[in-house]
Enzyme design. Structure first.
Site, PDB file in Angstrom:
ATOM      1  CE  LYS A  42      -4.363  -1.793   1.294  1.00  8.32           C
ATOM      2  NZ  LYS A  42      -5.386  -1.996   2.272  1.00  8.32           N
ATOM      3  CE  LYS A  50      -6.118  -8.189  -2.216  1.00  6.30           C
ATOM      4  NZ  LYS A  50      -6.059  -7.729  -0.827  1.00  6.30           N
ATOM      5  CE  LYS A 107     -13.376  -4.659   0.689  1.00 11.39           C
ATOM      6  NZ  LYS A 107     -12.245  -4.370   1.587  1.00 11.39           N
TER       7      LYS A 107
END
Ligand code: TYM
Length: 337
Positions: free
Chosen positions: A120, A202, A205
């Site tokens: 992140k 992955k 969202k």
């Protein structure tokens, strides 16, 4: 009282989802789908981890909508709010309090090793805030407050559960047994669902490219189109293998939605071409999500009822959390009135 007596006989489950972006098929297959049926065997708590959502920049309106949507979705996937405790993390203040306390039993070096923090930080270098770094400690507080035995999660959260175990063991060793040391558990099929357009990353969202992620609330025609466009390869064989990541991902999705093993899925499609296979996977997903979407629409039509359910879940969670928090304060040596 119901909570107390259940606790004596059943093992306890805690898990949560964070209200950032749009909940995906990955969240569903890797985690949420399994939660509805767990209350027969376990004493279950499920939370919307809204405090975790502000570690990335999010507009107030978006946070509010995402939170309500996710809370309704938890119930729509089959979690009965009477048999389980379903609530918002920010409604139970003990989470933030225990999070602070646990910071002091977490080493900088171990937190720095978290893969998700590293990923992140690279993704949003302009907003590497302390909350993002501290995120797994708050997650440990979520889990430890409820004396959790089992934490059902997708693959990507296992490292955080491992850190939680280390924190619990350190605290228990420093004082005396205070926290249950929980175990992370992933599903056999569906623990990691990949993007339909980039099957090496992955399904997330908040992916830049929406076409790679299937959202739980996507309309059927959108789902069908996304699967038709899913990347495959040039060699038309439907087998799971490390060099066929796109096909392997689709086989996993099919197996998880149709309730079969990957081997069974492979033999079912042994004579199919890619186009037929992709259409069938899309259909299986549409069929699986249809009842969830229907129930979700019903729940969102009554905001008052949704708020009532949130409040009642929080009150029940609060009673359990308060006991652990008080114990922790006392063990450390805080003066309690
Ligand atoms: P979150 O919101 O990113 O994801 C919620 C759950 O969905 C799983 N998941 C996936 N599974 C398979 N394939 C995927 N592509 C995929 N994407 C997500 C995740 O593993 C997770 O189980 N930090 C957590 C929320 C949290 C939590 C907790 C979880 C807060 N406190 C305490 C467990 C216990 C998170 O961000 O999950």
């Amino acid at each position: 009282m119901a909570e107390q007596s259940a606790n004596e006989t059943k093992k306890r489950i805690f898990s949560a989802v964070k209200p950032t972006g749009n909940p995906t098929l990955g969240n569903y297959l890797g985690a949420m789908r399994h939660w509805g049926s767990m209350s027969d065997e376990f004493d279950c708590l499920f939370a919307v981890a809204d405090l975790h959502a502000i570690t990335v920049a999010i507009e107030p309106k978006e946070l509010r909508e995402n939170t309500k949507r996710l809370f309704a979705l938890l119930i729509a996937v089959g979690i009965d709010p009477e048999k389980n405790i379903v609530f918002l993390q920010s409604h139970v203040r003990a989470h933030a309090e225990l999070g602070w306390l646990l910071n002091n039993y977490t080493m900088f070096g171990e937190a720095r090793r978290m893969t998700q923090f590293k990923e992140k930080s690279q993704k949003t270098p302009e907003n590497v805030n302390v909350g993002l770094f501290d995120y797994p400690v708050l997650m440990a507080a979520d889990i430890l407050l409820y004396q959790t035995d089992v934490v059902p999660v997708g693959d990507d959260q296992l490292q955080h559960v491992e850190l939680c175990r280390n924190i619990a063991e350190r605290f228990n060793g420093r004082y005396s047994p205070t926290f249950k040391v929980p175990e992370g558990r992933t599903p056999k099929v569906g623990a990691r669902i990949y993007s339909l357009l980039d099957p090496t990353s992955k399904m997330g969202k908040s992916d830049a490219n929406d076409a790679g992620s299937v959202f739980i609330l996507d309309p059927p025609d959108v789902i069908a189109r996304k699967f038709k466009r899913a990347v495959t390869d040039s060699e038309a064989r439907i087998v799971a293998s490390p060099d066929k990541k796109g096909i392997t991902n689709l086989l996993n999705i099919y197996a998880a939605t149709a309730g079969v093993t990957v081997e069974q899925a492979q033999s079912e499609f042994a004579d199919s071409d890619y186009a037929t296979f992709k259409t069938r996977v899309g259909e299986a997903v549409i069929e699986t999500l249809a009842p969830v979407q229907k129930k979700y629409a019903e729940l969102r039509a009554d905001d008052g009822e949704l708020m009532r359910l949130m409040r009642s879940g929080a009150e029940r969670a609060e009673r359990i959390a308060a006991r652990t928090l008080e114990k922790v304060y006392k063990k450390i040596g805080f003066v309690r009135g």
